[in-house]
Scaffold this active site. Sequence first.
Site, PDB file in Angstrom:
ATOM      1  N   GLU A 108      -9.343   1.248  -5.873  1.00 20.78           N
ATOM      2  CA  GLU A 108     -10.299   1.455  -4.604  1.00 20.78           C
ATOM      3  C   GLU A 108     -10.225   2.962  -4.167  1.00 20.78           C
ATOM      4  OE1 GLU A 108     -11.194  -3.040  -2.394  1.00 20.78           O
ATOM      5  OE2 GLU A 108      -9.744  -1.500  -1.510  1.00 20.78           O
TER       6      GLU A 108
ATOM      7  N   GLU B  36      -6.160   1.827  -2.692  1.00 22.54           N
ATOM      8  CA  GLU B  36      -5.266   0.792  -3.312  1.00 22.54           C
ATOM      9  C   GLU B  36      -5.788   0.351  -4.519  1.00 22.54           C
ATOM     10  OE1 GLU B  36      -5.141  -2.752  -0.834  1.00 22.54           O
ATOM     11  OE2 GLU B  36      -7.329  -3.017  -0.589  1.00 22.54           O
TER      12      GLU B  36
ATOM     13  N   ASN C 109      -6.482  -3.578  -6.380  1.00 23.59           N
ATOM     14  CA  ASN C 109      -6.769  -4.940  -6.175  1.00 23.59           C
ATOM     15  C   ASN C 109      -6.294  -5.625  -7.674  1.00 23.59           C
ATOM     16  OD1 ASN C 109      -7.128  -5.357  -3.541  1.00 23.59           O
ATOM     17  ND2 ASN C 109      -9.171  -4.660  -3.886  1.00 23.59           N
TER      18      ASN C 109
ATOM     19  N   LYS D 203       0.865  -1.146  -0.048  1.00 21.68           N
ATOM     20  CA  LYS D 203       0.019   0.112   0.046  1.00 21.68           C
ATOM     21  C   LYS D 203       0.776   1.061  -0.020  1.00 21.68           C
ATOM     22  CE  LYS D 203      -3.568  -2.015   2.761  1.00 21.68           C
ATOM     23  NZ  LYS D 203      -4.982  -2.329   1.953  1.00 21.68           N
TER      24      LYS D 203
ATOM     25  N   GLU E 204      -2.847   6.949   7.919  1.00 24.40           N
ATOM     26  CA  GLU E 204      -3.696   7.847   6.992  1.00 24.40           C
ATOM     27  C   GLU E 204      -4.438   8.697   7.850  1.00 24.40           C
ATOM     28  OE1 GLU E 204      -4.064   4.900   3.075  1.00 24.40           O
ATOM     29  OE2 GLU E 204      -5.702   5.525   4.584  1.00 24.40           O
TER      30      GLU E 204
ATOM     31  N   ARG F  60      -6.721  -7.998  -9.529  1.00 27.04           N
ATOM     32  CA  ARG F  60      -7.365  -9.421  -9.766  1.00 27.04           C
ATOM     33  C   ARG F  60      -8.842  -9.179 -10.026  1.00 27.04           C
ATOM     34  NH1 ARG F  60      -9.718  -9.226  -4.816  1.00 27.04           N
ATOM     35  NH2 ARG F  60      -8.670  -8.404  -3.198  1.00 27.04           N
TER      36      ARG F  60
ATOM     37  N   HIS G 108     -14.169  -3.549   8.414  1.00 22.63           N
ATOM     38  CA  HIS G 108     -13.391  -3.103   7.159  1.00 22.63           C
ATOM     39  C   HIS G 108     -13.806  -4.108   6.228  1.00 22.63           C
ATOM     40  CE1 HIS G 108     -11.739   0.229   9.331  1.00 22.63           C
ATOM     41  NE2 HIS G 108     -11.122  -0.432  10.323  1.00 22.63           N
TER      42      HIS G 108
HETATM   43  P1  ADP Z   1      -7.908  -3.982   3.013  1.00 20.65           P
HETATM   44  O1  ADP Z   1      -6.601  -4.025   1.760  1.00 20.65           O
HETATM   45  O2  ADP Z   1      -7.232  -4.532   4.193  1.00 20.65           O
HETATM   46  O3  ADP Z   1      -9.226  -4.212   2.458  1.00 20.65           O
HETATM   47  P2  ADP Z   1      -8.253  -1.053   2.386  1.00 20.65           P
HETATM   48  O4  ADP Z   1      -7.118  -0.089   2.444  1.00 20.65           O
HETATM   49  O5  ADP Z   1      -8.874  -1.352   1.137  1.00 20.65           O
HETATM   50  O6  ADP Z   1      -7.907  -2.238   3.243  1.00 20.65           O
HETATM   51  O7  ADP Z   1      -9.343  -0.479   3.496  1.00 20.65           O
HETATM   52  C1  ADP Z   1     -10.447  -1.239   3.894  1.00 20.65           C
HETATM   53  C2  ADP Z   1     -11.501  -0.343   4.263  1.00 20.65           C
HETATM   54  O8  ADP Z   1     -11.192   0.390   5.450  1.00 20.65           O
HETATM   55  C3  ADP Z   1     -11.958   0.489   3.131  1.00 20.65           C
HETATM   56  O9  ADP Z   1     -13.297   0.057   2.432  1.00 20.65           O
HETATM   57  C4  ADP Z   1     -12.667   1.721   4.214  1.00 20.65           C
HETATM   58  O10 ADP Z   1     -13.851   1.429   4.704  1.00 20.65           O
HETATM   59  C5  ADP Z   1     -11.657   1.753   5.348  1.00 20.65           C
HETATM   60  N1  ADP Z   1     -10.684   2.766   5.150  1.00 20.65           N
HETATM   61  C6  ADP Z   1      -9.393   2.716   4.693  1.00 20.65           C
HETATM   62  N2  ADP Z   1      -8.819   3.719   4.674  1.00 20.65           N
HETATM   63  C7  ADP Z   1      -9.529   4.732   5.301  1.00 20.65           C
HETATM   64  C8  ADP Z   1      -9.564   6.187   5.779  1.00 20.65           C
HETATM   65  N3  ADP Z   1      -8.546   6.720   5.380  1.00 20.65           N
HETATM   66  N4  ADP Z   1     -10.441   6.563   6.274  1.00 20.65           N
HETATM   67  C9  ADP Z   1     -11.533   6.023   6.728  1.00 20.65           C
HETATM   68  N5  ADP Z   1     -11.848   4.761   6.330  1.00 20.65           N
HETATM   69  C10 ADP Z   1     -10.921   4.068   5.535  1.00 20.65           C
END
Ligand code: ADP
Length: 662
Positions: free
Chosen positions: A275, A293, A295, A116, A200, A297, A235
């Site tokens: 995403e 991020e 994905n 990431k 973040e 796939r 999440h």
């Molecule tokens: P993973 O790869 O573990 O799924 P992500 O980076 O895709 O992690 O984040 C998963 C979820 O967490 C997101 O869909 C969102 O709901 C929440 N999230 C991620 N980053 C943030 C952020 N900066 N602020 C608020 N929610 C977040």
Amino acid sequence: MFAKILIANRGEIACRVVRTARRMGVRSVAVYSDADARALHVETADEAVHIGPSPAGESYLRGNKIIAAALATGAEAIHPGYGFLSENPDFVDQVVAAGLIFIGPSAASIRAMGLKDAAKRLMEKAGVPVVPGYHGEAQEIVLLASKAREIGYPVLIKARAGGGGKGMRRVEHPDDFSEALSGARREAKAAFGDDRVLVEKYVDKPRHIEVQIFGDSFGNVVHLYERDCSAQRRHQKVIEEAPAPGMTPALRKAMTEAAVKAAKAIHYSGAGTIEFIVDASQGLKADRFWFMEMNTRLQVEHPVTEMVTGIDLVEWQLRVASGEKLPKTQSEVALSGHAFEARIYAEDAARGFLPATGTLHHLKFPQPAPEGASMRIETGVRAGDAISPFYDPMIAKLVIHGKDRRTALTALGAALSQTEIAGSTVNTAFLAALAADADFAAGDVDTDLIARHQQALTAVPPPSGETIAAAALAASGAGDLPSSDDPWSSLAGYAHFHAVARRTLLRFGEQGIVARVSVRPDGRFEVALDAPYDSANSHDLRAAPRLARWPGHVTVFEGAIGYGFAVPDPLARADEAAAASGSLRAPMPGLVKLVRAGKGEAVIKGQPLLILEAMKMEHTIAAPHDGVIAEIAAEGAQVTDGTVLVRFAEEPQLTAVSLSTK
Ligand code: ADP
């Protein structure tokens, strides 16, 4: 086009890939572990190769065994599905080195997006907006804490190797930073073998909106519009939809352009998802979205995109991987109607979404689709299959399409309440409650919606007297009469029953229930329940209830809720009494990660006692009541389902009604 492909996966996604391959005249090879010897994906594919023991690390994650299976069966290409090896660039290198084709992007594209932190740096350079935060290499606690302060609380700590919400912690206050960091690191280390994190800004009223993109090896990239995956718990996505509710033309344009730019920056080929996190605190604004991020796939939720675009993404994957151009240009990709996907899991929503295991004694999906909708059930299991602790406990994806959001959502609710699953704890009632939630129905979603409404969404009303009576009647043996599945239509029951009531015992959770079943002169059954259920009324059952039975058990379905009743064998009563003593057992196999209370310590109800790591997530086990600890599991202990984790010195007050028949 390929003549034969191997699918390096299991469950619903393996079955789904076989389906498209078959339609295209491509033969398929499945791989399987010990636990999956009789799994649906093995039966569905044209051929199957055994690749090892049940733990994924010894089977589905063994690239060399999978490549050997492909070579041995003459498959030309490998489809990785999602999870397992799908985003492992070393595996892609090995596939290519073996002279095979990987159905997915190049190893270089995966590496560029794999971590990431690096991905964010790359996207920043490509001019794609990224969430404000720290994604550097240095990892000292003091530095991370000071970065968090600079960014401004609340912040989100994320594992840089993260996925599936693992190794992620939201922190509200600087005082909680170091504890949250340790938790995130522990989880990240266990799940990914990499404990480095990024920090973040926690986005306000966050919505998760992602864009499906597709690239080919000629440098073409198109997008297939967006999906909204804001309905999340811990999440993890729960119900996904396309298009995003309330999407504006300006935001859609900005997001899809950024997504295509991101894909082009890494010369992407195949199916991918960008995403984004969107700040919806002031509605959907074109300058309030950021890259989270990529994905690299096919996503679990890809069917909603297929439903609204009419495009088979797996077909496109096979075409692009075999060297063809993208089948459509951007202007030929159109949106139509609205689609939802609900993920049906074996899990206990009321107990913090604890993953469940069990045998699916009864499994029935709605048929046909609710009116005005079309439906797809994506599953990798059938009735009688087990949900083992080895893999993700997803049972099925219920995918619904309707002409607009309201039609599709109504159909989703109807389909969920017609779904019948028994033998494991499942989340259908939770999904139905979410589908009926007023904010969700209004499209007013954000990633905290489920947590905010958790109490209401996971509360299950106690079974009605009618439901208990139906269970008692089934348990009494009246339903086992020959030539009838339906005790209510069977007058032959008369022969087995006399005017005197037959006493039947049931157990619902910890509650013992005594019922008296009798047959009236007109041949109908009557069930009387002892207090506290219904002392005054007896039940004259009219409508035939929906139920599932197997030895020692009855489940009665009321809408999307399945009420499971144990039918105790009177001879086994002694064992039952022993099992009801004051101890806390592991709800599933796992590892005792952290012990927070000691022998002889007095604890209060709700106090965290230990952390159990199971299915790569941490679960806090709390005291179910006040008491003194007589024994507690050791840190680092590997426990199985039912192992005693904590034994209390004092017997708790049990609420169960006595089951003795005198
Ligand atoms: P993973 O790869 O573990 O799924 P992500 O980076 O895709 O992690 O984040 C998963 C979820 O967490 C997101 O869909 C969102 O709901 C929440 N999230 C991620 N980053 C943030 C952020 N900066 N602020 C608020 N929610 C977040």
